[in-house]
Design a protein around this motif. Sequence first.
Motif, short mmCIF file in Angstrom:
data_model
loop_
_atom_site.label_atom_id
_atom_site.label_comp_id
_atom_site.label_asym_id
_atom_site.label_seq_id
_atom_site.Cartn_x
_atom_site.Cartn_y
_atom_site.Cartn_z
N ARG A 128 0.84 -1.20 0.00
CA ARG A 128 0.00 0.00 0.00
C ARG A 128 0.88 1.25 0.00
O ARG A 128 1.89 1.31 0.72
N TYR A 129 0.53 2.23 -0.80
CA TYR A 129 1.31 3.46 -0.89
C TYR A 129 0.86 4.46 0.17
O TYR A 129 -0.34 4.70 0.35
N THR A 130 1.83 5.02 0.89
CA THR A 130 1.57 6.06 1.88
C THR A 130 2.45 7.26 1.56
O THR A 130 3.68 7.14 1.55
N PHE A 131 1.84 8.41 1.30
CA PHE A 131 2.62 9.60 1.00
C PHE A 131 3.17 10.23 2.28
O PHE A 131 2.45 10.40 3.26
N THR A 132 4.45 10.56 2.27
CA THR A 132 5.07 11.37 3.31
C THR A 132 6.08 12.29 2.64
O THR A 132 6.64 11.95 1.59
N GLU A 133 6.34 13.44 3.24
CA GLU A 133 7.31 14.39 2.67
C GLU A 133 8.74 13.89 2.85
O GLU A 133 9.64 14.30 2.12
N TYR A 134 8.95 13.02 3.83
CA TYR A 134 10.28 12.50 4.10
C TYR A 134 10.17 11.11 4.72
O TYR A 134 9.11 10.71 5.22
N CYS A 149 18.14 10.73 10.74
CA CYS A 149 18.01 11.73 9.66
C CYS A 149 16.61 11.69 9.09
O CYS A 149 15.93 10.66 9.13
N LYS A 150 16.20 12.83 8.55
CA LYS A 150 15.03 12.87 7.68
C LYS A 150 15.54 13.01 6.25
O LYS A 150 16.27 13.95 5.95
N TYR A 151 15.19 12.04 5.40
CA TYR A 151 15.53 12.12 3.98
C TYR A 151 14.29 12.57 3.22
O TYR A 151 13.27 11.87 3.21
N PHE A 152 14.36 13.72 2.58
CA PHE A 152 13.21 14.26 1.86
C PHE A 152 13.15 13.72 0.44
O PHE A 152 14.18 13.36 -0.15
N MET A 153 11.94 13.69 -0.11
CA MET A 153 11.75 13.17 -1.45
C MET A 153 12.36 14.13 -2.48
O MET A 153 12.42 15.33 -2.28
N GLN A 159 9.92 9.49 -4.42
CA GLN A 159 11.01 8.77 -3.76
C GLN A 159 12.15 9.72 -3.43
O GLN A 159 12.24 10.83 -3.98
N ILE A 160 13.06 9.26 -2.59
CA ILE A 160 14.23 10.06 -2.23
C ILE A 160 15.15 10.22 -3.42
O ILE A 160 15.75 11.27 -3.64
N TYR A 161 15.28 9.15 -4.21
CA TYR A 161 16.11 9.19 -5.42
C TYR A 161 15.23 9.18 -6.66
O TYR A 161 14.25 8.42 -6.73
N LYS A 167 21.38 11.31 -15.19
CA LYS A 167 21.81 11.62 -13.83
C LYS A 167 20.73 11.22 -12.83
O LYS A 167 19.57 10.99 -13.19
N THR A 168 21.14 11.13 -11.57
CA THR A 168 20.24 10.80 -10.48
C THR A 168 20.10 12.00 -9.56
O THR A 168 21.11 12.58 -9.14
N GLN A 169 18.87 12.38 -9.26
CA GLN A 169 18.61 13.47 -8.33
C GLN A 169 18.14 12.90 -7.00
O GLN A 169 17.53 11.84 -6.95
N SER A 170 18.42 13.63 -5.93
CA SER A 170 17.95 13.19 -4.62
C SER A 170 17.43 14.39 -3.84
O SER A 170 17.76 15.55 -4.15
N GLY A 171 16.63 14.12 -2.83
CA GLY A 171 16.07 15.17 -2.00
C GLY A 171 17.06 15.62 -0.94
O GLY A 171 18.17 15.09 -0.83
N GLY A 172 16.66 16.58 -0.15
CA GLY A 172 17.51 17.09 0.92
C GLY A 172 17.44 16.22 2.16
O GLY A 172 16.84 15.13 2.16
N PHE A 173 18.04 16.72 3.24
CA PHE A 173 18.07 15.94 4.48
C PHE A 173 18.10 16.88 5.67
O PHE A 173 18.50 18.05 5.56
#
Length: 252
Positions: A128-134, A149-153, A159-161, A167-173
């Motif tokens: 089941r998919y659950t949305f969270t900001e991090y 740590c909080k890994y942000f999308m 997703q975080i990545y 290239k691969t992008q990632s969220g902040g932390f």
Amino acid sequence: MHRLAEFDGLFIRETTAVNHHTFYMAQKAEREGLAVIDDPNSILRCGNKVYLHTLFEQHKVPMPDGVMLFKHDEDNLVRAVDALGLPLVLKIPDGSFSRGVVKVKTLTDFKTQLTELFNQSSIILAQRYTFTEYDWRIGVLNGQAIFACKYFMARNHWQIYMHGKTKTQSGGFTTCAVNEVPVHVLQAAIKACAPIGDSLYGVDVKQDGDKVYVIEVNDNPNIDDGVEDLHLGNKLYDMIVEDFIRRIELKR
């Protein structure tokens, strides 16, 4: 590998896998009596998302609802949608860094992605998919939380990545003190590690208010300069070294 017996401990910092030299190194080191992080059992258990799902179910670790999908079953689609609804997340057992993990929103998308993933694995985990900001990442060593740590999308992604063609992008932390983490998040992370072992783990946890869901336990968590060590600094590395010394002395 032939020099392992000269040492007291092996600390693996490369991304591990079962069909990989990291696993063979860990096995040999354990046979030679070294203190090993990541130990072979942890690599085996954490490297399979289907196994982790079953393990969490047995030990009542909070996690997203999920069902196993098998390559030659004809009712996969109906069974998953009836149990979980849409959107949902599909995972191959040995994916890492967001690879082999896809979100599907429609039945057409589900059919397409399932066909593609079954080319990589005969078993797929649907959750089941659950949305969270991090996502929370809780570092656990010998049953104790040592960093958080909080890994942000990634921007405009779930997703975080976000893996692109070039290239691969990632969220902040955000790095937190362990005592700043909600108690139920820490409890879920530590509970998830207990049936796996006493090694060094990175536990990914989604928090939705009072509810928490363990997504997975990683046997080889990132510990990067200026990220996971931002709060503790060198003390984090001291804790890891001290635990190695404890393990070495126990073996002696």
